[in-house]
Scaffold this active site. Sequence first.
Site, PDB file in Angstrom:
ATOM      1  N   HIS A 115       0.832  -1.208   0.000  1.00 33.67           N
ATOM      2  CA  HIS A 115       0.000   0.000   0.000  1.00 33.67           C
ATOM      3  C   HIS A 115       0.866   1.257   0.000  1.00 33.67           C
ATOM      4  O   HIS A 115       1.827   1.347   0.755  1.00 33.67           O
ATOM      5  CB  HIS A 115      -0.905  -0.016   1.245  1.00 33.67           C
ATOM      6  CG  HIS A 115      -2.057   0.917   1.144  1.00 33.67           C
ATOM      7  ND1 HIS A 115      -1.923   2.281   1.227  1.00 33.67           N
ATOM      8  CD2 HIS A 115      -3.374   0.686   0.947  1.00 33.67           C
ATOM      9  CE1 HIS A 115      -3.112   2.849   1.096  1.00 33.67           C
ATOM     10  NE2 HIS A 115      -4.012   1.908   0.923  1.00 33.67           N
ATOM     11  N   HIS A 127      10.604  13.416   9.102  1.00 31.81           N
ATOM     12  CA  HIS A 127      11.127  12.817  10.327  1.00 31.81           C
ATOM     13  C   HIS A 127      12.030  11.644   9.924  1.00 31.81           C
ATOM     14  O   HIS A 127      11.665  10.869   9.035  1.00 31.81           O
ATOM     15  CB  HIS A 127       9.971  12.337  11.208  1.00 31.81           C
ATOM     16  CG  HIS A 127      10.392  11.821  12.546  1.00 31.81           C
ATOM     17  ND1 HIS A 127      10.859  10.544  12.725  1.00 31.81           N
ATOM     18  CD2 HIS A 127      10.431  12.417  13.760  1.00 31.81           C
ATOM     19  CE1 HIS A 127      11.156  10.374  14.010  1.00 31.81           C
ATOM     20  NE2 HIS A 127      10.896  11.492  14.662  1.00 31.81           N
ATOM     21  N   PRO A 128      13.190  11.499  10.555  1.00 29.13           N
ATOM     22  CA  PRO A 128      14.163  10.492  10.092  1.00 29.13           C
ATOM     23  C   PRO A 128      13.649   9.051  10.092  1.00 29.13           C
ATOM     24  O   PRO A 128      14.089   8.237   9.271  1.00 29.13           O
ATOM     25  CB  PRO A 128      15.336  10.660  11.065  1.00 29.13           C
ATOM     26  CG  PRO A 128      14.806  11.458  12.217  1.00 29.13           C
ATOM     27  CD  PRO A 128      13.702  12.296  11.670  1.00 29.13           C
ATOM     28  N   THR A 129      12.741   8.700  10.991  1.00 32.00           N
ATOM     29  CA  THR A 129      12.221   7.316  10.979  1.00 32.00           C
ATOM     30  C   THR A 129      10.722   7.252  10.680  1.00 32.00           C
ATOM     31  O   THR A 129      10.244   6.302  10.079  1.00 32.00           O
ATOM     32  CB  THR A 129      12.451   6.605  12.334  1.00 32.00           C
ATOM     33  OG1 THR A 129      11.852   7.396  13.377  1.00 32.00           O
ATOM     34  CG2 THR A 129      13.936   6.446  12.621  1.00 32.00           C
ATOM     35  N   ALA A 130       9.970   8.282  11.092  1.00 37.95           N
ATOM     36  CA  ALA A 130       8.511   8.218  10.950  1.00 37.95           C
ATOM     37  C   ALA A 130       7.991   8.888   9.686  1.00 37.95           C
ATOM     38  O   ALA A 130       6.792   8.832   9.396  1.00 37.95           O
ATOM     39  CB  ALA A 130       7.829   8.824  12.183  1.00 37.95           C
ATOM     40  N   GLY A 131       8.859   9.535   8.904  1.00 35.31           N
ATOM     41  CA  GLY A 131       8.441  10.166   7.665  1.00 35.31           C
ATOM     42  C   GLY A 131       7.540  11.361   7.904  1.00 35.31           C
ATOM     43  O   GLY A 131       7.883  12.253   8.673  1.00 35.31           O
ATOM     44  N   GLY A 142       5.987  21.943   9.905  1.00 38.25           N
ATOM     45  CA  GLY A 142       7.291  21.306  10.093  1.00 38.25           C
ATOM     46  C   GLY A 142       8.042  21.197   8.775  1.00 38.25           C
ATOM     47  O   GLY A 142       7.668  21.819   7.781  1.00 38.25           O
TER      48      GLY A 142
END
Lengths: 305, 305
Positions: free
Chosen positions: A83, A170-174, A165
Amino acid sequence: MARALIECVPNFSEGRRPEVIEAIVEPFKKTAGVYLFDYRADEDHNRLVVSLVGHPEEIQASLIEACKIAQKHIDMNTHQGAHPRIGAIDVIPFTPVSGIAMEECVALAHNFGERYFKETGIPVYYYEDAAKIPTRTRLEQIRKGQYEVLKEEAQTKPERHPDVGGPGLHPTAGASVIGARKFLVAFNINLNTTDVAVAKEIAKFMRASSGGFCHVKGIGLSLEDKGMVQVSMNLVDYEKNSIYRVLEMARMEAKRWGVSVAETEIYGMVPAAAMLDSASYYLQSNGFETDQVLELKLLQMMMED
Amino acid sequence: MARALIECVPNFSEGRRPEVIEAIVEPFKKTAGVYLFDYRADEDHNRLVVSLVGHPEEIQASLIEACKIAQKHIDMNTHQGAHPRIGAIDVIPFTPVSGIAMEECVALAHNFGERYFKETGIPVYYYEDAAKIPTRTRLEQIRKGQYEVLKEEAQTKPERHPDVGGPGLHPTAGASVIGARKFLVAFNINLNTTDVAVAKEIAKFMRASSGGFCHVKGIGLSLEDKGMVQVSMNLVDYEKNSIYRVLEMARMEAKRWGVSVAETEIYGMVPAAAMLDSASYYLQSNGFETDQVLELKLLQMMMED
């Protein structure tokens, strides 16, 4: 005064680890005033779709909690799934159910977006009725290229900067897409014919994309088991394009081929107002109010408690 | 499992002393799980009509409390009022709303009757679906001659003995009529004519008393302000004689005079099922379930909490 009621269907990028899935939905189960209607994880999609109904304040509080849990466990750099997605918490749509107007739901989405970024550091894009940039109305446009492309372009292309923002994700959460949209009613009309061309032609007359009703999406398909064909539709604004109006228009069109409506199907959930609107039309009700319905009045009283 | 929901409309013989009226309804206000929809006192009738919705256990508990308060304050030997009555607590009908069958509501009325007599000493007659003697189905038959006649005849005529307690009535509170009945839907059809004979004739075709639908009562009357006539009906079993069926029959009959239906009115409360039944008929819905209605599912979840 009855308190506002909204639906919220957050989508998380986790469909494989049962312990993570359960951890994410825990805040929805334990928060008073939030009702967890359903949650479904899909392994191929590697995605969790949650259905919540409740009051705006409690829904938002439980969302913040759940999103922080998702953020902790999901790393978009290693996430894979069929998805399309741009973040660990991919989409959060707010939908008015009762006692709240769409404009208020849009304001709620914007307020929540600010709070969400402040508490998680995950940038936000606004979509549907909450879009601040016209090209972001449709989810597909925001999600173009998915996480892997967006994490570059968000920084380099101004037109892809997040609304809140960023510009970097975000480096891991996108990133997350937050918005407000109307309740979607899935409505199918089955016709007494095996000629799929009839269903396709009627679907074309009905849907917005070919010039029909502004808030109807639809396709024609064959139901071989039933020996019928189907006009399968999504009514994306049941207030503007009522169920009865859509049905009677399809019935009228079908007459051109001497075809009649065999039956219809309402798939999944539907707000009471959508059904009562059709009942009132056919019954020619004058002045009927939804709070004349005993269960709806009871629900209001229970919510005021 | 959703808990059962019932409606109860107790009638008390007090419509003049505000402090007594407030004392009687207090238990309904304070009992969790009991929802006080409405209460109306009529001075001429010297009567208080209360509308409650809730779970059977809580409704019964609050009723016992309220009835003891009414018993303490009302003396039938001095009570006067325009409305027929046989006791301080005159009538207590239980009506199924959801999650409970009529047979269960009848059992509930019988159990409550026993408990009520034990706790108050007030004899009980059972009526409507809870009648144990066929001649007691109709309230008018039980109330014949009212309190003043019944207090003598209950002791002297075996056919007037109470079902529980007696044969003598309670010295100050008289007797109470307890029963189970279906939800009554008030449904009016307004016709585009000023000829009241048309409404009277159609009412005659429709109502049980002249051979029409078994569970419809109705009269024809003139609506001079509107320049219309009205078939004014009570649907006493909306499951057997659906709103849509009654409307379409009236429409068909009206054609004989070239008269059309201008509008209809649903007066007062109506159970969701009665409206959804008509919506499903006209929409030709296949397999539609009431718990697809978002608010009804939410109500069920809230009741399970």
